[in-house]
Design an enzyme around this catalytic site. Structure first.
Site, PDB file in Angstrom:
ATOM      1  N   LYS A  10      26.310 -37.916  -4.757  1.00 38.42           N
ATOM      2  CA  LYS A  10      25.092 -38.211  -3.938  1.00 38.42           C
ATOM      3  C   LYS A  10      24.008 -38.854  -4.597  1.00 38.42           C
ATOM      4  CE  LYS A  10      26.899 -34.698  -0.627  1.00 38.42           C
ATOM      5  NZ  LYS A  10      26.630 -33.399   0.220  1.00 38.42           N
ATOM      6  N   TYR A  50      29.043 -38.236   8.782  1.00 34.12           N
ATOM      7  CA  TYR A  50      28.666 -36.811   9.092  1.00 34.12           C
ATOM      8  C   TYR A  50      28.885 -36.589  10.727  1.00 34.12           C
ATOM      9  CZ  TYR A  50      27.203 -35.659   4.402  1.00 34.12           C
ATOM     10  OH  TYR A  50      27.178 -35.697   2.914  1.00 34.12           O
ATOM     11  N   PHE A  58      19.633 -30.233  11.214  1.00 35.57           N
ATOM     12  CA  PHE A  58      19.611 -30.743   9.769  1.00 35.57           C
ATOM     13  C   PHE A  58      20.221 -32.061   9.792  1.00 35.57           C
ATOM     14  CE2 PHE A  58      23.134 -27.890   9.286  1.00 35.57           C
ATOM     15  CZ  PHE A  58      24.007 -28.672   8.913  1.00 35.57           C
ATOM     16  N   ARG A  91      37.532 -29.290  -4.123  1.00 43.73           N
ATOM     17  CA  ARG A  91      36.494 -28.532  -3.501  1.00 43.73           C
ATOM     18  C   ARG A  91      35.941 -27.317  -4.180  1.00 43.73           C
ATOM     19  NH1 ARG A  91      33.699 -29.610   1.322  1.00 43.73           N
ATOM     20  NH2 ARG A  91      33.589 -27.303   1.669  1.00 43.73           N
ATOM     21  N   THR A  97      29.102 -24.979  -0.120  1.00 44.11           N
ATOM     22  CA  THR A  97      28.138 -26.091   0.482  1.00 44.11           C
ATOM     23  C   THR A  97      26.769 -25.532   0.128  1.00 44.11           C
ATOM     24  OG1 THR A  97      29.758 -26.324   2.384  1.00 44.11           O
ATOM     25  CG2 THR A  97      27.476 -26.928   2.585  1.00 44.11           C
ATOM     26  N   ARG A 108      28.088 -28.043  -7.660  1.00 43.29           N
ATOM     27  CA  ARG A 108      27.083 -27.730  -6.817  1.00 43.29           C
ATOM     28  C   ARG A 108      26.339 -26.421  -7.499  1.00 43.29           C
ATOM     29  NH1 ARG A 108      29.992 -28.233  -0.892  1.00 43.29           N
ATOM     30  NH2 ARG A 108      29.639 -30.508  -1.024  1.00 43.29           N
ATOM     31  N   ASN A 122      23.257 -31.063  -2.665  1.00 44.49           N
ATOM     32  CA  ASN A 122      24.518 -30.259  -3.434  1.00 44.49           C
ATOM     33  C   ASN A 122      25.208 -31.515  -4.361  1.00 44.49           C
ATOM     34  OD1 ASN A 122      25.508 -31.465  -1.581  1.00 44.49           O
ATOM     35  ND2 ASN A 122      26.022 -29.673  -0.392  1.00 44.49           N
ATOM     36  N   HIS A 125      29.894 -34.754  -2.820  1.00 44.86           N
ATOM     37  CA  HIS A 125      30.756 -34.613  -1.444  1.00 44.86           C
ATOM     38  C   HIS A 125      32.192 -34.489  -1.806  1.00 44.86           C
ATOM     39  CE1 HIS A 125      32.380 -34.904   2.481  1.00 44.86           C
ATOM     40  NE2 HIS A 125      33.234 -35.606   1.902  1.00 44.86           N
ATOM     41  N   GLU A 136      37.708 -39.892   6.196  1.00 43.37           N
ATOM     42  CA  GLU A 136      36.717 -40.373   5.328  1.00 43.37           C
ATOM     43  C   GLU A 136      37.142 -41.403   4.570  1.00 43.37           C
ATOM     44  OE1 GLU A 136      35.776 -36.608   3.473  1.00 43.37           O
ATOM     45  OE2 GLU A 136      34.582 -35.832   5.092  1.00 43.37           O
TER      46      GLU A 136
HETATM   47  P1  DAT Z   1      30.468 -29.480   2.798  1.00 43.11           P
HETATM   48  O1  DAT Z   1      29.670 -30.868   2.214  1.00 43.11           O
HETATM   49  O2  DAT Z   1      30.554 -28.656   2.007  1.00 43.11           O
HETATM   50  O3  DAT Z   1      31.971 -30.153   3.398  1.00 43.11           O
HETATM   51  P2  DAT Z   1      29.526 -29.415   5.593  1.00 43.11           P
HETATM   52  O4  DAT Z   1      30.760 -30.341   5.686  1.00 43.11           O
HETATM   53  O5  DAT Z   1      29.685 -28.240   6.262  1.00 43.11           O
HETATM   54  O6  DAT Z   1      29.745 -29.005   3.924  1.00 43.11           O
HETATM   55  O7  DAT Z   1      28.308 -30.051   5.653  1.00 43.11           O
HETATM   56  C1  DAT Z   1      27.899 -31.543   5.182  1.00 43.11           C
HETATM   57  C2  DAT Z   1      26.556 -31.324   4.251  1.00 43.11           C
HETATM   58  O8  DAT Z   1      25.482 -31.040   5.132  1.00 43.11           O
HETATM   59  C3  DAT Z   1      26.400 -30.481   3.203  1.00 43.11           C
HETATM   60  O9  DAT Z   1      26.959 -30.951   1.970  1.00 43.11           O
HETATM   61  C4  DAT Z   1      24.993 -30.169   3.036  1.00 43.11           C
HETATM   62  C5  DAT Z   1      24.674 -30.271   4.585  1.00 43.11           C
HETATM   63  N1  DAT Z   1      24.436 -28.893   5.197  1.00 43.11           N
HETATM   64  C6  DAT Z   1      25.733 -28.090   5.630  1.00 43.11           C
HETATM   65  N2  DAT Z   1      24.899 -26.993   6.119  1.00 43.11           N
HETATM   66  C7  DAT Z   1      23.478 -27.262   5.789  1.00 43.11           C
HETATM   67  C8  DAT Z   1      22.435 -26.315   6.409  1.00 43.11           C
HETATM   68  N3  DAT Z   1      22.721 -25.118   6.965  1.00 43.11           N
HETATM   69  N4  DAT Z   1      21.306 -26.605   6.020  1.00 43.11           N
HETATM   70  C9  DAT Z   1      21.011 -27.689   5.424  1.00 43.11           C
HETATM   71  N5  DAT Z   1      22.050 -28.609   4.972  1.00 43.11           N
HETATM   72  C10 DAT Z   1      23.207 -28.246   5.297  1.00 43.11           C
HETATM   73 MG    MG Z   2      32.445 -31.225   4.874  1.00 42.28          MG
END
Ligand code: DAT
Ligand code: MG
Length: 167
Positions: A10, A50, A58, A91, A97, A108, A122, A125, A136
């Protein structure tokens, strides 16, 4: 089970010059790189990537973050890693996350942070399931950009030029 997984370095990872460190950590998995490129992320690509989070508070910040708006560079490195249990292995190496909750030895945990405005920076991805990985990878890559084809492809003719496309 042989799988493929989408990995993005990222914009914070690029800004902090972490590409080499992250690739070194990923090489611990002994997986193979099946594709890699630098991508300028459009709003459309960010929204599609996303899409499952579109109702989260967010979401707008997440789009800005992945488009590089917080780091002054509109790019990410997108890669496909290939091999046995690729999704789980990457992962695990990536960590949780929330970078503050991630194992400190994970990518991360080592390099992520939460900004004062609540953005999870973080660094990386990694696809979280086979279904997500397929969606994806097909979103970010054309078949011809990937060395191994684990998803079916078809030949199509566009403007008299033959190329591969997802079936
Ligand atoms: P991951 O990236 O571990 O698969 P995710 O798919 O639930 O996690 O979310 C995608 C991204 O969104 C994650 O890398 C960071 C952001 N994110 C997730 N939960 C969040 C939160 N509670 N506050 C802020 N950003 C968040
Ligand atoms: Mg995810």
């Amino acid at each position: 089970m042989v799988q493929q997984t989408l990995i993005l370095i990222k914009p914070d990872g690029l800004k902090k010059s972490l590409t080499g460190n992250i690739l070194s950590r990923l090489s611990e998995t002994k997986l193979e790189i099946a594709a890699a490129k630098v991508v300028k992320v459009s709003r459309k690509l960010a929204e599609e990537h996303y899409s499952e989070l579109k109702d989260k508070p967010f979401f707008e910040d997440l789009l800005k973050y992945i488009q590089g708006e917080f780091h002054g560079r509109r790019k990410v490195i997108a890669m496909v890693y290939h091999g046995e249990d690729a999704i789980k292995k990457v992962r695990q190496l990536a960590g949780a996350t929330n970078p503050e909750e991630a194992d400190p030895t994970s990518i991360r945990g080592s390099y992520g942070r939460i900004t004062t405005s609540g953005v999870y920076e973080n660094a990386i991805h990694a696809s979280s399931s086979e279904k997500d990985a397929e969606r994806e990878i097909k979103l970010w890559f054309k078949p011809e950009e990937i060395i191994f084809h684990i998803y079916p492809v078809k030949e199509v003719t566009r403007h008299n030029v033959k190329e591969l496309d997802w079936e």
